[in-house]
Design an enzyme around this catalytic site. Structure first.
Site, short mmCIF file in Angstrom:
data_model
loop_
_atom_site.label_atom_id
_atom_site.label_comp_id
_atom_site.label_asym_id
_atom_site.label_seq_id
_atom_site.Cartn_x
_atom_site.Cartn_y
_atom_site.Cartn_z
N LYS A 14 0.98 -1.08 -0.13
CA LYS A 14 0.00 0.13 -0.01
C LYS A 14 1.05 1.48 0.11
O LYS A 14 1.91 1.20 0.60
CB LYS A 14 -0.95 -0.16 1.35
CG LYS A 14 -1.85 1.11 1.44
CD LYS A 14 -2.91 0.71 2.66
CE LYS A 14 -3.98 1.73 2.71
NZ LYS A 14 -4.92 1.36 3.92
N SER A 52 -9.58 0.74 3.47
CA SER A 52 -9.07 1.57 2.54
C SER A 52 -8.00 0.94 1.51
O SER A 52 -7.39 1.62 0.54
CB SER A 52 -8.53 2.82 3.25
OG SER A 52 -7.43 2.34 4.01
N SER A 111 -9.58 -1.82 7.16
CA SER A 111 -8.93 -1.49 6.09
C SER A 111 -8.17 -2.57 5.12
O SER A 111 -8.20 -2.32 3.99
CB SER A 111 -8.20 -0.27 6.09
OG SER A 111 -9.05 0.84 6.62
#
EC number: 6.3.5.7
Length: 523
Positions: free
Chosen positions: A79, A170, A194
């Protein structure tokens, strides 16, 4: 040779050691799939040059009989809120666009030390503030299942090709990257769900370790007291393997546990006769789909039929958790985002009227509405006249929520079985009709409690909805009991056989016909 990358990490590792495939071939195949699935927008930065160099180095080690470990030569993604030395780290925000960190996050360095090969940095909600991966300056991430044959056939009347599915957030880019076969493991950050939320919607495994088991050093913080690096893989065994590499004390992170972590291998034969599984009654939340409820009941019955003890338990403060989480989350966000002032690093406005004017303009230009909204909320809760009424009370409720889990586990329960999400992945056009705060409250309703209590949790894909989309269930375990948690998760994974029966059948036609002109060969 184009390799079928939709296999397990451990299978790919075995093939590398047996010489059935080279690390370079594996890397090139993953890079090929990254390009062919670029329409998913899973990656912000593709590190092709770095990946090929690392793969060549892995091949050299294999030729000398000196592999660094199980992850040597294995492609991974991370990420874009984890620092990567010499590689842009943006947090999907204008504020950090173009920022090049001078060091690697600890988890990144550990993967490099074990020979893993970096495919790139994945897309996500700006600074991790969202539950759909729709609020990135680089555009939203599309769920690979949007393009599965079954979903297209079962799509509701009135939907069109533009109405693709969200990944959840996310860490949606990381989940999409694994689901699409562009890497074998991807890291996300998990603050309130997330990692687990997008893993569930994309039909893969998402693990949130115990707080303090995996270093946060180099993870650009959202909520320091809840952030945990999360692991996304295609099966539970692979998640356990990655955890064995990533876990352990880090002198750069004082919140990590001092005791050494011993990597473990999950058993092939699993005895459930001494296992007690709790079903929290408060998790029968409003808005939960009938499909999720039916699947939850079915799996509970399966455990009971296999010899486990399944009992109803109570976590009485769960109804207050979302509100509590919102207060604490935004308060820490307000504190963490204060560092982005245009003076030290990141975006800086051209406004030169005064330092205060430049500071205000920088933050207005650098942050989106979601980030600014959370900063404003957090600052309100932290005002001197509001501090005790909101922030301190939320801290007390957080303690009560954590104590609920302690009492349940002390009563003899080993693992809790809950839903992960209220339903399957929502179409994008439907999802964005709600504001970010409402969406996050809906998507994270089952996941954020584990973050506030610091407990390990994992989501496992277990079935398909009537629309042909993945559905998952979550296990929450006792602190530092990842081995037990993942063993239980593996048993369910084996029983449901989602990965080998459902996943391959549904996703094998993921690519748009005009973009896929090669057939993947099996290892």
């Amino acid at each position: 040779m184009l390799i079928n990358t939709r296999i397990y990490l451990l299978q790919a590792a075995a093939a590398l050691r047996l010489g059935q495939v080279s690390a370079t071939e594996l890397c090139q195949s993953c890079l090929s799939f990254v390009k062919e699935t670029s329409f998913l927008n899973a990656y912000i930065t593709v590190t092709e040059e770095v990946a090929l160099k690392q793969a060549a180095e892995a091949d050299k080690r294999f030729s000398q009989g000196k592999p660094l470990g199980l992850l040597d030569g294995i492609p991974f993604a991370i990420k874009d809120n984890f620092s990567t030395q010499g590689i842009q780290t943006t947090c999907a925000s204008h504020m950090l666009k173009g920022y090049i960190p001078p060091y690697n996050a600890t988890v990144v360095q550990k993967l490099f030390n074990h020979g893993a090969v970096l495919m790139g940095k994945t897309n996500h909600d700006e600074f991790g503030m969202g539950s759909g991966s729709t609020d990135s300056i680089f555009g939203p991430v599309k769920n690979p299942w949007s393009y599965s044959k079954t979903y297209k056939e079962k799509r509701f009347a009135g939907h069109n090709d533009a109405d693709w599915l969200i990944t959840g957030g996310s860490s949606g880019g990381s989940a999409a990257a694994v689901s699409a076969g562009t890497c074998y493991v991807a890291l996300g950050s998990d603050t309130g769900g997330s990692t687990r939320n997008p893993a569930c919607h994309c039909g893969v495994v998402g693990l949130k370790p115990t707080y303090g088991l995996v270093s946060r050093h180099g993870l650009i913080p959202l909520v320091n007291s809840m952030d945990v690096p999360g692991i996304i893989t295609r099966c539970v065994d692979d998640a356990a393997t990655a955890l064995g590499v990533l876990a352990g004390h880090d002198p750069y992170d004082s919140t990590t546990f001092q005791n050494p972590f011993e990597p473990f291998k999950l058993p092939e034969t699993i005895d459930l006769s001494k296992l007690c599984i709790g079903i929290p009654k408060e998790y029968h939340a409003p808005g939960m789909s009938a499909e999720i409820l039916s699947l939850w009941t079915k799996v509970a019955d399966m455990f009971e039929d296999a010899g486990a003890k399944v009992i109803a338990v109570s976590l009485p403060h769960t109804p207050y958790s979302i509100v509590c989480y919102h207060v604490l989350c935004t308060s820490e966000v307000a504190s963490n985002m204060a560092r982005f002032d245009g003076l030290q690093y990141g975006h800086r406005s051209d406004v030169e009227d005064s330092t205060e004017a430049m500071y205000a303009a920088t933050r207005r230009e650098g942050f989106n509405d979601v980030v600014r909204g959370r900063i404003l909320s957090g600052n309100f809760f932290l005002l001197k006249q509001n501090y005790e009424q909101y922030f301190l009370k939320a801290q007390k409720v957080r303690r009560l929520i954590a104590d609920d889990f302690v009492k349940v586990f002390e009563s003899g329960v080993h693992v809790l079985l809950t839903p992960t999400t209220l339903g399957d992945a929502a179409p994008y056009l439907e999802f964005i009709q709600e504001d970010n705060r409402t969406r996050s409250a809906q998507e994270d309703v089952f996941t954020q409690c584990a973050n506030m209590a610091g407990l390990p949790a994992v989501t496992v894909p277990v079935g398909l909805s009537r629309r042909g989309l993945p559905l998952g269930l979550q296990f929450i375990g006792r602190a530092l009991c990842e081995e037990q948690l993942l063993t239980v998760a593996k048993w369910l994974e084996t029983q449901m056989d989602f990965a080998t029966l459902q996943f391959n059948r549904e996703i094998k036609n993921i690519y748009k016909p005009q973009q896929h002109n090669k057939s993947a060969s099996s290892l």
